[in-house]
Design a protein around this motif. Structure first.
Motif, PDB file in Angstrom:
ATOM      1  N   GLY A  18      23.377   1.546  16.313  1.00  0.00           N
ATOM      2  CA  GLY A  18      23.442   2.167  17.808  1.00  0.00           C
ATOM      3  C   GLY A  18      23.555   1.890  18.689  1.00  0.00           C
ATOM      4  O   GLY A  18      23.321   0.632  18.594  1.00  0.00           O
ATOM      5  N   LEU A  19      23.905   2.211  19.918  1.00  0.00           N
ATOM      6  CA  LEU A  19      23.401   1.785  21.073  1.00  0.00           C
ATOM      7  C   LEU A  19      21.558   1.807  21.795  1.00  0.00           C
ATOM      8  O   LEU A  19      21.642   1.570  23.545  1.00  0.00           O
ATOM      9  CB  LEU A  19      24.144   2.288  21.551  1.00  0.00           C
ATOM     10  N   ASP A  20      21.174   2.741  21.303  1.00  0.00           N
ATOM     11  CA  ASP A  20      19.874   2.336  21.499  1.00  0.00           C
ATOM     12  C   ASP A  20      18.927   1.913  20.356  1.00  0.00           C
ATOM     13  O   ASP A  20      19.051   0.478  20.030  1.00  0.00           O
ATOM     14  CB  ASP A  20      18.714   4.110  21.725  1.00  0.00           C
ATOM     15  N   GLU A  21      17.805   2.177  20.146  1.00  0.00           N
ATOM     16  CA  GLU A  21      16.999   2.171  19.179  1.00  0.00           C
ATOM     17  C   GLU A  21      17.481   1.674  18.212  1.00  0.00           C
ATOM     18  O   GLU A  21      18.105   2.513  17.142  1.00  0.00           O
ATOM     19  CB  GLU A  21      15.220   2.501  18.986  1.00  0.00           C
ATOM     20  N   VAL A  22      17.353   1.029  17.425  1.00  0.00           N
ATOM     21  CA  VAL A  22      17.541   0.551  15.971  1.00  0.00           C
ATOM     22  C   VAL A  22      16.535   0.337  15.057  1.00  0.00           C
ATOM     23  O   VAL A  22      16.610  -0.809  14.959  1.00  0.00           O
ATOM     24  CB  VAL A  22      18.899  -0.102  15.619  1.00  0.00           C
ATOM     25  N   TYR A  23      16.444   0.421  13.996  1.00  0.00           N
ATOM     26  CA  TYR A  23      15.303   0.072  13.597  1.00  0.00           C
ATOM     27  C   TYR A  23      14.978  -0.811  11.677  1.00  0.00           C
ATOM     28  O   TYR A  23      15.879   0.176  10.871  1.00  0.00           O
ATOM     29  CB  TYR A  23      14.247   1.274  12.506  1.00  0.00           C
ATOM     30  N   ALA A  24      14.674  -1.402  12.340  1.00  0.00           N
ATOM     31  CA  ALA A  24      14.681  -2.630  10.892  1.00  0.00           C
ATOM     32  C   ALA A  24      14.669  -2.120   9.883  1.00  0.00           C
ATOM     33  O   ALA A  24      15.080  -2.010   9.110  1.00  0.00           O
ATOM     34  CB  ALA A  24      14.461  -4.549  11.403  1.00  0.00           C
ATOM     35  N   GLU A  25      12.977  -1.394  10.498  1.00  0.00           N
ATOM     36  CA  GLU A  25      12.215  -1.059   8.701  1.00  0.00           C
ATOM     37  C   GLU A  25      13.268  -0.190   8.544  1.00  0.00           C
ATOM     38  O   GLU A  25      12.431   0.066   7.049  1.00  0.00           O
ATOM     39  CB  GLU A  25      11.079  -0.270   9.495  1.00  0.00           C
ATOM     40  N   VAL A  26      13.917   0.949   8.813  1.00  0.00           N
ATOM     41  CA  VAL A  26      14.906   1.692   7.995  1.00  0.00           C
ATOM     42  C   VAL A  26      15.774   1.347   7.622  1.00  0.00           C
ATOM     43  O   VAL A  26      16.006   1.532   6.117  1.00  0.00           O
ATOM     44  CB  VAL A  26      15.190   2.570   9.560  1.00  0.00           C
ATOM     45  N   THR A  27      16.443   0.134   7.309  1.00  0.00           N
ATOM     46  CA  THR A  27      17.555  -0.325   6.814  1.00  0.00           C
ATOM     47  C   THR A  27      16.554  -0.805   5.826  1.00  0.00           C
ATOM     48  O   THR A  27      17.215  -0.650   4.628  1.00  0.00           O
ATOM     49  CB  THR A  27      18.114  -1.390   7.663  1.00  0.00           C
ATOM     50  N   GLN A  28      15.301  -1.461   5.719  1.00  0.00           N
ATOM     51  CA  GLN A  28      15.244  -2.477   4.710  1.00  0.00           C
ATOM     52  C   GLN A  28      14.594  -1.055   3.436  1.00  0.00           C
ATOM     53  O   GLN A  28      14.681  -1.994   2.398  1.00  0.00           O
ATOM     54  CB  GLN A  28      14.017  -3.252   5.264  1.00  0.00           C
ATOM     55  N   GLN A  29      13.900  -0.450   4.084  1.00  0.00           N
ATOM     56  CA  GLN A  29      13.542   0.404   3.544  1.00  0.00           C
ATOM     57  C   GLN A  29      14.202   1.504   2.635  1.00  0.00           C
ATOM     58  O   GLN A  29      13.944   1.998   1.536  1.00  0.00           O
ATOM     59  CB  GLN A  29      12.063   0.998   4.178  1.00  0.00           C
ATOM     60  N   ALA A  30      15.660   1.816   3.500  1.00  0.00           N
ATOM     61  CA  ALA A  30      16.381   2.854   2.136  1.00  0.00           C
ATOM     62  C   ALA A  30      17.110   1.524   1.607  1.00  0.00           C
ATOM     63  O   ALA A  30      17.611   2.648   0.481  1.00  0.00           O
ATOM     64  CB  ALA A  30      17.176   2.394   3.601  1.00  0.00           C
ATOM     65  N   ALA A  31      16.917   0.502   1.550  1.00  0.00           N
ATOM     66  CA  ALA A  31      17.900  -0.454   1.047  1.00  0.00           C
ATOM     67  C   ALA A  31      17.094  -0.578   0.068  1.00  0.00           C
ATOM     68  O   ALA A  31      17.259  -0.408  -1.309  1.00  0.00           O
ATOM     69  CB  ALA A  31      17.804  -1.886   1.323  1.00  0.00           C
ATOM     70  N   GLN A  32      15.304  -0.548  -0.517  1.00  0.00           N
ATOM     71  CA  GLN A  32      15.084  -0.404  -1.588  1.00  0.00           C
ATOM     72  C   GLN A  32      14.350   0.573  -1.414  1.00  0.00           C
ATOM     73  O   GLN A  32      14.460   0.439  -3.375  1.00  0.00           O
ATOM     74  CB  GLN A  32      12.938  -0.976  -0.867  1.00  0.00           C
TER      75      GLN A  32
END
Length: 263
Positions: A232-246
């Motif tokens: 995205g062009l605003d906030e992109v939360y690494a925590e969402v990426t990491q926890q979705a992958a987990q």
């Protein structure tokens, strides 16, 4: 900065993944599904069997219905995530770009197609979600790929921060993007994994500054691979990426175990 609602929802989903999977086989077609990200994914999903079939052997790839049951959806992420309303305009405006280095160009192509392993060679399912607060867009795919091909692609991704750490790219509309690539740590899930955070900075034809962040994460679980982008062009939360992958890797692993147990 942690996205509170998404993080709470994902943590709760992780704790309850076993309970969710216990009923996945009989409820997958009754639960609301997100709109599919692409026509090909939609066609693949619509052709899935109404019942979750089991693999014929311990090494067999999942069926399409099982791949659908293994998806991470808006029910897992919680508010403010909702089914996607369509691809963002920045995809063509910023990701359709060229650069001189062949490996860096390959990365740009992968970011645009969201297929680091190429076209799936077996069953697949895809979900796409929008963050209503930040306008970030998340695409999550489960697909069958030869493990050796996946591992080679993961090794290639692993090399990119050193090979293409910083470079420039020209967009199809004549703009110039400054691209930076960093490693993005993932939890120790699946058989192999790798994630990158890619940042593209530039400006529009009107001179407005743009700053796109795109996480690309991939996990191999047996003969299936999870591919996840969060951008995205605003906030992109690494925590969402990491926890979705987990969460997704745990869910996929449990579905594979259930299939072997019922042979």
């Amino acid at each position: 900065m942690t996205h509170p609602a998404a993080t709470r929802a994902l943590l709760a989903s992780t704790l309850s993944v076993t309970a969710l999977l216990a009923t996945a086989g009989c409820t997958v077609d009754d639960e609301p599904r997100p709109r599919w990200f692409s026509a090909s994914a939609s066609a693949s999903a619509s052709g899935a069997s109404p019942a979750v079939e089991q693999p014929s052997g311990s090494g067999a790839a999942l069926t399409e219905a099982q791949a659908r049951a293994a998806l991470v959806t808006e029910a897992d992420l919680g508010e403010p995530w909702t089914p996607s309303r369509g691809a963002r305009t920045w995809r063509d405006g910023l990701l359709k770009a060229t650069t001189e280095d062949q490996e860096c160009q390959r990365l740009l192509d992968v970011l645009y197609t969201e297929e680091p392993f190429g076209t799936p060679k077996g069953p697949q399912a895809t979900s796409a979600l929008d963050d209503g607060d930040t306008d970030a867009q998340l695409r999550y795919q489960v697909a069958a790929h030869p493990p050796a091909d996946v591992d080679r692609a993961l090794d290639w991704m692993r090399s990119l921060p050193g090979r293409c750490g910083e470079f420039t790219a020209a967009t199809a509309r004549g703009g110039v993007q400054r691209v930076e690539i960093r490693d993005l740590p993932l939890p120790p899930v699946g058989d192999a994994r790798q994630a990158l955070r890619v940042m593209l900075a530039g400006e529009t034809e009107e001179g407005e500054l743009t700053y796109l962040i795109m996480d690309l994460a991939a996990v191999r679980v047996g003969e299936e691979a999870i591919t996840l982008t969060n951008a995205g062009l605003d906030e992109v939360y690494a925590e969402v990426t990491q926890q979705a992958a987990q969460l997704g890797a745990q869910r996929l692993n449990e579905i594979r175990k259930q299939g072997r147990a019922q042979i």
